[in-house]
Design a protein around this motif. Structure first.
Motif, PDB file in Angstrom:
ATOM      1  N   ALA A  20      -8.435  -1.304   5.679  1.00 50.43           N
ATOM      2  CA  ALA A  20      -8.038   0.097   5.513  1.00 50.43           C
ATOM      3  C   ALA A  20      -6.736   0.185   4.714  1.00 50.43           C
ATOM      4  N   ARG A  21      -5.834  -0.749   4.992  1.00 55.59           N
ATOM      5  CA  ARG A  21      -4.551  -0.729   4.283  1.00 55.59           C
ATOM      6  C   ARG A  21      -4.742  -1.058   2.798  1.00 55.59           C
ATOM      7  N   VAL A  22      -5.572  -2.058   2.535  1.00 59.60           N
ATOM      8  CA  VAL A  22      -5.797  -2.444   1.132  1.00 59.60           C
ATOM      9  C   VAL A  22      -6.475  -1.305   0.368  1.00 59.60           C
ATOM     10  N   VAL A  23      -7.392  -0.597   1.029  1.00 59.63           N
ATOM     11  CA  VAL A  23      -8.038   0.549   0.388  1.00 59.63           C
ATOM     12  C   VAL A  23      -6.997   1.602   0.009  1.00 59.63           C
ATOM     13  N   GLN A  24      -6.090   1.856   0.957  1.00 60.12           N
ATOM     14  CA  GLN A  24      -5.043   2.849   0.683  1.00 60.12           C
ATOM     15  C   GLN A  24      -4.183   2.399  -0.499  1.00 60.12           C
ATOM     16  N   GLU A  25      -3.842   1.107  -0.520  1.00 60.86           N
ATOM     17  CA  GLU A  25      -3.028   0.597  -1.630  1.00 60.86           C
ATOM     18  C   GLU A  25      -3.777   0.759  -2.944  1.00 60.86           C
ATOM     19  N   TRP A  26      -5.076   0.469  -2.920  1.00 59.88           N
ATOM     20  CA  TRP A  26      -5.864   0.599  -4.145  1.00 59.88           C
ATOM     21  C   TRP A  26      -5.827   2.043  -4.635  1.00 59.88           C
ATOM     22  N   ARG A  27      -5.977   2.987  -3.695  1.00 53.65           N
ATOM     23  CA  ARG A  27      -5.936   4.408  -4.094  1.00 53.65           C
ATOM     24  C   ARG A  27      -4.583   4.757  -4.699  1.00 53.65           C
ATOM     25  N   ASP A  28      -3.512   4.222  -4.092  1.00 53.72           N
ATOM     26  CA  ASP A  28      -2.177   4.521  -4.612  1.00 53.72           C
ATOM     27  C   ASP A  28      -1.970   3.930  -6.009  1.00 53.72           C
ATOM     28  N   PHE A  29      -2.473   2.719  -6.202  1.00 54.78           N
ATOM     29  CA  PHE A  29      -2.266   2.071  -7.497  1.00 54.78           C
ATOM     30  C   PHE A  29      -3.164   2.663  -8.584  1.00 54.78           C
ATOM     31  N   ASN A  30      -4.303   3.218  -8.184  1.00 53.55           N
ATOM     32  CA  ASN A  30      -5.290   3.677  -9.172  1.00 53.55           C
ATOM     33  C   ASN A  30      -5.710   5.134  -8.962  1.00 53.55           C
ATOM     34  N   GLN A  39       7.900   1.719  -6.458  1.00 52.60           N
ATOM     35  CA  GLN A  39       7.718   2.167  -5.076  1.00 52.60           C
ATOM     36  C   GLN A  39       6.494   1.520  -4.454  1.00 52.60           C
ATOM     37  N   LEU A  40       5.390   1.510  -5.219  1.00 51.08           N
ATOM     38  CA  LEU A  40       4.148   0.952  -4.681  1.00 51.08           C
ATOM     39  C   LEU A  40       4.306  -0.522  -4.340  1.00 51.08           C
ATOM     40  N   ILE A  41       4.944  -1.253  -5.249  1.00 50.31           N
ATOM     41  CA  ILE A  41       5.108  -2.694  -5.011  1.00 50.31           C
ATOM     42  C   ILE A  41       5.984  -2.941  -3.793  1.00 50.31           C
ATOM     43  N   LEU A  42       7.102  -2.225  -3.757  1.00 51.29           N
ATOM     44  CA  LEU A  42       8.045  -2.488  -2.674  1.00 51.29           C
ATOM     45  C   LEU A  42       7.460  -2.107  -1.326  1.00 51.29           C
ATOM     46  N   ASN A  43       6.466  -1.218  -1.331  1.00 53.93           N
ATOM     47  CA  ASN A  43       5.836  -0.845  -0.065  1.00 53.93           C
ATOM     48  C   ASN A  43       4.638  -1.708   0.280  1.00 53.93           C
ATOM     49  N   HIS A 100       5.842  -8.439  -0.299  1.00 54.39           N
ATOM     50  CA  HIS A 100       6.857  -9.030   0.573  1.00 54.39           C
ATOM     51  C   HIS A 100       6.482 -10.454   0.958  1.00 54.39           C
ATOM     52  N   GLU A 101       5.178 -10.652   1.200  1.00 51.23           N
ATOM     53  CA  GLU A 101       4.741 -12.007   1.524  1.00 51.23           C
ATOM     54  C   GLU A 101       4.996 -12.954   0.356  1.00 51.23           C
ATOM     55  N   LEU A 145      -3.829  -3.930 -14.287  1.00 51.72           N
ATOM     56  CA  LEU A 145      -2.716  -2.984 -14.192  1.00 51.72           C
ATOM     57  C   LEU A 145      -1.441  -3.621 -14.752  1.00 51.72           C
ATOM     58  N   PRO A 146      -1.348  -3.724 -16.098  1.00 50.19           N
ATOM     59  CA  PRO A 146      -0.186  -4.392 -16.696  1.00 50.19           C
ATOM     60  C   PRO A 146       1.135  -3.708 -16.349  1.00 50.19           C
ATOM     61  N   GLY A 147       1.084  -2.401 -16.064  1.00 50.19           N
ATOM     62  CA  GLY A 147       2.312  -1.694 -15.712  1.00 50.19           C
ATOM     63  C   GLY A 147       2.903  -2.250 -14.430  1.00 50.19           C
ATOM     64  N   VAL A 148       2.049  -2.450 -13.440  1.00 52.79           N
ATOM     65  CA  VAL A 148       2.523  -2.993 -12.167  1.00 52.79           C
ATOM     66  C   VAL A 148       3.021  -4.426 -12.378  1.00 52.79           C
ATOM     67  N   ALA A 149       2.259  -5.202 -13.142  1.00 50.19           N
ATOM     68  CA  ALA A 149       2.675  -6.577 -13.430  1.00 50.19           C
ATOM     69  C   ALA A 149       4.051  -6.581 -14.094  1.00 50.19           C
TER      70      ALA A 149
END
Lengths: 293, 446, 292
Positions: B421-431, C54-58, C63-64, C257-261
Motif C-alpha cells: 500500500a505504501r509503495v502504491v502511494q509513493e508511485w502515485r506521488d512520483f507519477n 520532498q518525495l525522496i526525503l519522505n 532512508h534505507e 524518472l530522470p528528474g528524481v534521479a
C-alpha cells in the motif's frame, strides 16, 4: 612525491638482516598472519579456477574438492556461445582510446600549469584536482539525456569522451606534480636552442616522463576496463558491449550453470592477470602514485 | 619567437589531427559505431534471446528472408529495454519496430504518444490471431502484435510425486490438497515447493499466480493503483499470507533465498524439489531431461475471485513507433513474421511456439507441450498476467521485496500488504501524470 | 617558468582540458540542478519545484539506501587497521615479503563484477563456503549469507573489504618504504622496542596517507560501490543492500524518472563537495602548522 616513489623502489633491498632470519615466536606469528592473508586472497580465485574445470553434475555433489578431470568444455562452451573476444576488444578500445585522449589533453594542460604563468592557473588546478573525487554516478543523468539527443548513445567516441573526462583530473594532478620536479635548466636550454614550448613538451619533457606516463596508463586503463556503471548506461547495443557489462549479461544467462559461469570468469580475468604478471611493479607503483605527496 | 609560435601552432594542428584521426578511425571501424539509419532501412530493437535461446537465429533468418526492406535488428540489454526506447522516442530517434513487454511496459509509451495504433496498419486478421492479449489495447486501439506466447505455469516432478505416494497425473487443485501434498513430499525427504527468489522474479511470478485468485477482473488490479482499492484489505494481501504459511510450515527449500529464479526451477528437474513456479518456454527442454516426467498445473486454489484457477497467458510482442515515416513498411515486416514459413521456422530454431493461432501445431512432439498449446495458449479460459498491470517501481520495491522478506522469514504477509500500500502511494506521488491514464485503462478492462 | 611573448599561449595549452572538464563535469553538474526541479519524461518536463526532493526525503527506501551507505563506512577503519598490520609486517622484510606482496595484490587484479559473481556463488546457502563449514562440523555457522536480509549487507561488506583492502595495504607499504630508515635505526639503537617504534615513529609519519585514504574510501563507500551491489543482489534480498547509486540507477532506467534521479545526484554531489572542502581545510591547517 615521485622522488619518494623512486626511493621506495630502490629501498626494496633483497638482503634480509640475519636477525630476521631467526625463528622467533614473533616471526612465526607474522608468517602465520601473512599465510592466512594469502589464503584469503587466493581462496575465491582458487574456487573459481577449480570449479571452471568441473562438470555441472560434479559440482552438484562436490563444491570444494579438486575436479575429477580437467574438463575444458565449460571454456569452449562459454567462448562459443558468448562474444568474449568482442567484449574484450571493446573494453580495450575504450581503455586505450580514453587513456590516449586523456593523456594528451592532460600533458598539454599540466605543462602549462607547471611551467607557465597565467591568470587562473591555480584555480584551474584546484578545480581539476577536486573533480577527482566527484562520483561518476552524479554526472550520469544529464549525459544520458544529452547523449540521446546527440545520437552518441552506444558509440565508442561518445563513451571515450566520458571516460577520458573522468580520468583526466588524476592525469593532470600526477603530471603537474611530475613536471614541477623537472630541472628548469634543461627546459631553458631547449628554449634557447629555439624550440617552441610545444616542442619542449614533446621532445624534452615527454621523453623524461616515462614513469608517470606508465603509471597513468596502468591506473586509468584499469579504471576504464573495470567500470560497469558507465558501460551499462552508455553502451547499450550488442556490438558495443564491454567485458564488464557482458559479464552481467553472462551471469544472468548461465546462473544455473556455475562451472560454466566460472569458466567465463576465468577467461575474463586473464587479460589483467597476464598484464599484472608482466608489469607487476607498475601496477603497485601506479596505484599508490596519487596518494603519496 | 614569431617563428616558434608558427611552429607551435603547426604542432598543435598536428596533435589535434592525430587525435581526430584516432577518433575517426574508431568510428569507421566496422561494427564499432552504432548502426546508422539509412533512408529505406527499417530499424528494429528487440529482446528475448535471454529467455528463449534460438530467437537470435530466427531474427537473423527472418531479416535475411525478408525482401520488402533492409532490416537492421539490435538485441537490447534487459535492464534498459524500456528506458532506451522511451528516451530515444523523446529525442525523436525511436526505432521503427520496437520489442514490447505486455501491459504497462508498453502502455506508458502509448500514453507518452510514442507508439502507433496497429489496427488499420497491420492486417486485422494477423493482429487477431497473434494472441497479443487484452493488455495490448488502450481506448479501443491495439498497440502490440503478439510474437511468442508465455504460458505462466506451475511445474512439478512426476517422479517426486510418485515417490511421495501422490497421483502424478492429478496434481493438487485446492490449497488444502496442496498442503497435504507438501506434507507427503516432505515426509518422503524432498523439499516440497519453492525455487529461487534471490533475483526477485519468483516473487513477481507468485503475485501473478496468487493475487489473481482474489480478483474478479484484471481491472481490479488497476483499482489497487488508482486508489479505489487497497492492499491493506485482507483480501488483497491474502496471497502473501499464504506464502507465509508455506514458509512457516517448512515447505520451502532452504536454499530459496540465495538461488536465482532459473536455478531454483532446476531443482524440480534434478528431483530435489517437488514443484515450482515456471514458464512454458522451459517445458520442452525440462521434459526432455526428465524423459517425460514433468507435469504442468495451475496454482492450487485458495481464493474465491472469478480469476482463481484459470490458466495464465502472457505474450511477448512488437509495436511500431509513432514517429517513423515507414509505418506501412514496418507493418509489412510484422506481417511477414507471421507468414506460414516464418512460423514454421520459429519452432525449428527455438523449439517453442510462435504466437499465432494459425501456426501448424502438428509439429509439437510432446504431450505436455500440446497440453500447453491447448490449455493455455489457445484456451478461451486464459486470463492475463496481473503483474503486467503494475508499474516497475512496484515490482522492485514491493513484489520482489515482499516475497524475499517473507521467504527469509523477516516479514509477515500482513506487513507485506502494508508495504504494498505504501509503495502504491509513493508511485502515485512520483507519477501524478500517469494516474489518470491508469483510470482510463481500468475502465477499458472492466 | 617558461616565459612566452604571447600571453595567450598558456590558454591554448589548457583549452582542451577546460573543454573536456566542462563537457563531462561542468554541464552535468549544472544540469542536475535544473532536472531535479522537473518531472522529466524522456528528455524534458514541467517544473515541479521542490517536489522531487520532498518525495525522496519522505520515502523510506531512500532512508534505507542512505543508512546502508553509512553502514558500509564501517569498512574504512577495518580496512585501515588490517592494512596497517599487514603492511608493517611486510615492511619488516619477513622472508618472502615480495612474494606475499605480489599475491596479496591479486584480489585487486580481478575486476569487481568478477569478484562479485564468484563470491555470490561462493556464499550461496548450498555453496562451497557452507559446505566447507559443514564438513568441519560448524553447521551452526552455515548461515544464509546472501539470502538473509539480516546478513546480506554484511556479506557484501566483507566482499568489499576483501578487495579494497589491497589498495590500502599497498598504499601503506609504499609510504612505509619511503620513511626515513635512519631515524628508525637510531631509535632501535636507543633501545626502542617494536611497538614503540611503530607507535611513536612510524604512525605519526603516516598521518597524511591515512587521512588521504580515509577521504578517498569514505567517498568510495558512499558513492562507488555500484558494481558490487548491482552484480550481487541488485539491492536485495528485500531492500537490505539498496544503496544510493542503485537508487539513482533504478529511477533512471526502471522508473524512467530522470528528474528524481537528478535530485538524488544533487544531494550526493553536495555531500562529496562538503567532504572535499573539509579535506582542503584540514590540509591547509596542517600546512600552516608545518610552517609555523
Amino acid at each position: 612525491m615521485n622522488a619518494n616513489i623512486r626511493d621506495a623502489d630502490y629501498s626494496e633491498s633483497d638482503s634480509i638482516p640475519a636477525e630476521r632470519r631467526r625463528l622467533t615466536p614473533g616471526m612465526v606469528a607474522r608468517q602465520a598472519v601473512l599465510l592466512f592473508g594469502v589464503f584469503l586472497a587466493l581462496a575465491p580465485a582458487g574456487y573459481m579456477l577449480l570449479t571452471a574445470f568441473k562438470t555441472k553434475e560434479e559440482y552438484l555433489f562436490d563444491k570444494i574438492g579438486l575436479p575429477d578431470a580437467l574438463v575444458l568444455t565449460n571454456f569452449s562452451e562459454a567462448l562459443v556461445q558468448n562474444p568474449f573476444l568482442l567484449w574484450m576488444r571493446n573494453s580495450a578500445i575504450l581503455a586505450i582510446g580514453a587513456v590516449l585522449l586523456s593523456t594528451v589533453i592532460a600533458a598539454l594542460a599540466a605543462f602549462a600549469i607547471a611551467r607557465m604563468q597565467f591568470r587562473g592557473r591555480d584555480l584551474l588546478l584546484s578545480i581539476s584536482t577536486s573533480l577527482m573525487v566527484i562520483p561518476p554516478v552524479v554526472m550520469i543523468v544529464p549525459l544520458f539525456v544529452l547523449y540521446t539527443r546527440l545520437h552518441l548513445m552506444s558509440t565508442f567516441h561518445g563513451t571515450i569522451i566520458i571516460y577520458a573526462g573522468l580520468i583526466t583530473p588524476f592525469s593532470v594532478y600526477l603530471l603537474v606534480s611530475f613536471f614541477r620536479t623537472l630541472p628548469t635548466e634543461i627546459l631553458e636550454a631547449a628554449l634557447i636552442d629555439g624550440a617552441s614550448p610545444l616542442g619542449v613538451l614533446w621532445r624534452v619533457v615527454i621523453p623524461l616522463s616515462g614513469p608517470p606516463l606508465v603509471t597513468l596508463f596502468v591506473v586509468n586503463a584499469l579504471y576504464v576496463w573495470n567500470d560497469l556503471l558507465i558501460a551499462l548506461i552508455f553502451l547499450q547495443s550488442d556490438d558495443s558491449r564491454t567485458l564488464m557489462a557482458g559479464l552481467s549479461v553472462f551471469q544472468g544467462r548461465y546462473n544455473n550453470q556455475i562451472p560454466l559461469t566460472m569458466a567465463g570468469m576465468v577467461m575474463a580475468s586473464l587479460p589483467m592477470l597476464i598484464l599484472y604478471i608482466l608489469f607487476q611493479r607498475y601496477f603497485i607503483r601506479g596505484l599508490t602514485a596519487g596518494a603519496l605527496k | 619567437m614569431k617563428h616558434s609560435r608558427r611552429l607551435s601552432r603547426r604542432d598543435f594542428l598536428k596533435t589535434s589531427a592525430a587525435l581526430g584521426a584516432g577518433l575517426t578511425l574508431s568510428q569507421s571501424l566496422p561494427a564499432l559505431a552504432r548502426t546508422r539509419r539509412q533512408d529505406d532501412e527499417l530499424v528494429m530493437w528487440w529482446w528475448g534471446e535471454q529467455e528463449l535461446p534460438g530467437l537470435q537465429a530466427w531474427v537473423d533468418d527472418t531479416v535475411a528472408a525478408y525482401t520488402g526492406a533492409k532490416v537492421s535488428a539490435m538485441l537490447q540489454n534487459t535492464d534498459v529495454v524500456i528506458s532506451q526506447f522511451q528516451t530515444a522516442a523523446a529525442a525523436n530517434e525511436a526505432p521503427d519496430v520496437q520489442f514490447l513487454w505486455n501491459g504497462i511496459y508498453h502502455m506508458e509509451s502509448v500514453w507518452f504518444g510514442y507508439l502507433a495504433p496497429l489496427n488499420g496498419l497491420v492486417d486485422q486478421a494477423v493482429l487477431d490471431r497473434s494472441g497479443a492479449t487484452r493488455l495490448s489495447f488502450y481506448q479501443g486501439d491495439q498497440y502490440r502484435i503478439g510474437w511468442y506466447p508465455l504460458p505462466m505455469i506451475w511445474e512439478y516432478n512426476k517422479d517426486v510425486f510418485d515417490a511421495a505416494g501422490l497421483d502424478a497425473d492429478n496434481p493438487p487443485k485446492t490449497w488444502d490438497a496442496l498442503l497435504d501434498a507438501c506434507d507427503k513430499i516432505k515426509t518422503s525427504g524432498v523439499d516440497p515447493i519453492g525455487g529461487g527468489v534471490q533475483d526477485g522474479f519468483w516473487g513477481e511470478w507468485y503475485l501473478g499466480h496468487a493475487l489473481a485468485q482474489s480478483l474478479d477482473s484484471p481491472s481490479e488490479a488497476l483499482d489497487l493503483f488508482i486508489g479505489d482499492l487497497d492492499f491493506r484489505e485482507p483480501k488483497y494481501h491474502e496471497f502473501w499470507v499464504r506464502l507465509e504459511e508455506l514458509k512457516t510450515s517448512g515447505f520451502l527449500n532452504d536454499s530459496m533465498s540465495s538461488l536465482e529464479l532459473y536455478p531454483g526451477i532446476d531443482l524440480v528437474v534434478t528431483g530435489q524439489l517437488g514443484m515450482s513456479e515456471s514458464i512454458g518456454t522451459r517445458v520442452p527442454a525440462d521434459n526432455d531431461t526428465l524423459n517425460g516426467r514433468v507435469g504442468v498445473m495451475t496454482m492450487p486454489v485458495f481464493g474465491t475471485g472469478a480469476l482463481a484457477g484459470k490458466p495464465i497467458l502472457d505474450s511477448q510482442g512488437l509495436g511500431i513507433s509513432s514517429q517513423t515515416e515507414q509505418k506501412e513498411q514496418a507493418a509489412a515486416f510484422l506481417e511477414f513474421m507471421h507468414a506460414p514459413e516464418q512460423l514454421a521456422k520459429f519452432w525449428e530454431l527455438t523449439h517453442w511456439m510462435p504466437a499465432d493461432s494459425t501456426w501448424d501445431s502438428s509439429v509439437i512432439d510432446a504431450p505436455i507441450v500440446q497440453q500447453l498449446w491447448d490449455g493455455w495458449v489457445t484456451s478461451a479460459d486464459s486470463i492475463p498476467y496481473i503483474p503486467n498491470l503494475m508499474p516497475a517501481q512496484f515490482w522492485t520495491d514491493a513484489m520482489f521485496v515482499a516475497s524475499q522478506e517473507i521467504i527469509a522469514g523477516t516479514m509477515t504477509g500482513e506487513a507485506a500488504g502494508d508495504l504494498a500500500a505504501r509503495v502504491v502511494q509513493e508511485w502515485r506521488d512520483f507519477n501524478p501524470d500517469l494516474v489518470e491514464n491508469y483510470q482510463k485503462w481500468a475502465d477499458d478492462l472492466r | 617558468m617558461i616565459r612566452t611573448k604571447n600571453p595567450l599561449l598558456p590558454y591554448f595549452f589548457v583549452a582542451p582540458l577546460v573543454l573536456l572538464l566542462l563537457f563531462v563535469f561542468g554541464y552535468p553538474l549544472v544540469q542536475i540542478f535544473d532536472f531535479s526541479f522537473r518531472r522529466i519524461r524522456g528528455i524534458d518536463g514541467p517544473w515541479v519545484g521542490l517536489e522531487n526532493y520532498q518525495l525522496i526525503l519522505n520515502q523510506p527506501l531512500f532512508h534505507e539506501a542512505v543508512q546502508h551507505n553509512v553502514q558500509l563506512l564501517i569498512a574504512v577503519p577495518i580496512i585501515l587497521i588490517l592494512s596497517l598490520i599487514i603492511a608493517v609486517i611486510l615492511y619488516d622484510r619477513v622472508p618472502g615479503w615480495r612474494i606475499y606482496r605480489t599475491i596479496v595484490f591479486i584480489p585487486y587484479i580481478l575486476a569487481v563484477p568478477i569478484v562479485a559473481v564468484v563470491l555470490k556463488k561462493f556464499f550461496q546457502y548450498d555453496g562451497p563456503f557452507n559446505e566447507a563449514l559443514r564438513v568441519v562440523g560448524l553447521d551452526l555457522f552455515a548461515l544464509d549469507w546472501m539470502g538473509s536480509p539480516d546478513l546480506a549487507l554484511w556479506t557484501v561488506l566483507s566482499v568489499i573489504i576483501w578487495r579494497e583492502i589491497v589498495f590500502c595495504i599497498v598504499l601503506m607499504l609504499a609510504r612505509l618504504l619511503s620513511l626515513d630508515e635512519e631515524m628508525l635505526e637510531a631509535a632501535q639503537l636507543d633501545g626502542a622496542g617494536w611497538w614503540q617504534r611503530l607507535w611513536f615513529i612510524i604512525l605519526p609519519q603516516m598521518a597524511g596517507v591515512i587521512e588521504f585514504y580515509f577521504v578517498v574510501s569514505f567517498i568510495t563507500m558512499i558513492a562507488a560501490v555500484f558494481s558490487y551491489i548491482f552484480m550481487i543482489g541488485k539491492g536485495g534480498p528485500g531492500t537490505s543492500t539498496m544503496v544510493l547509486e542503485l537508487y539513482i540507477f533504478n529511477f533512471l532506467t526502471r522508473s524512467s524518472l530522470p528528474g528524481v534521479a537528478s535530485a538524488v545526484s544533487v544531494m550526493l554531489f553536495l555531500v562529496t563537495t562538503v567532504l572535499i572542502l573539509i579535506l582542503f581545510w584540514v590540509r591547509r591547517g596542517e600546512r600552516e602548522q608545518e610552517l609555523a
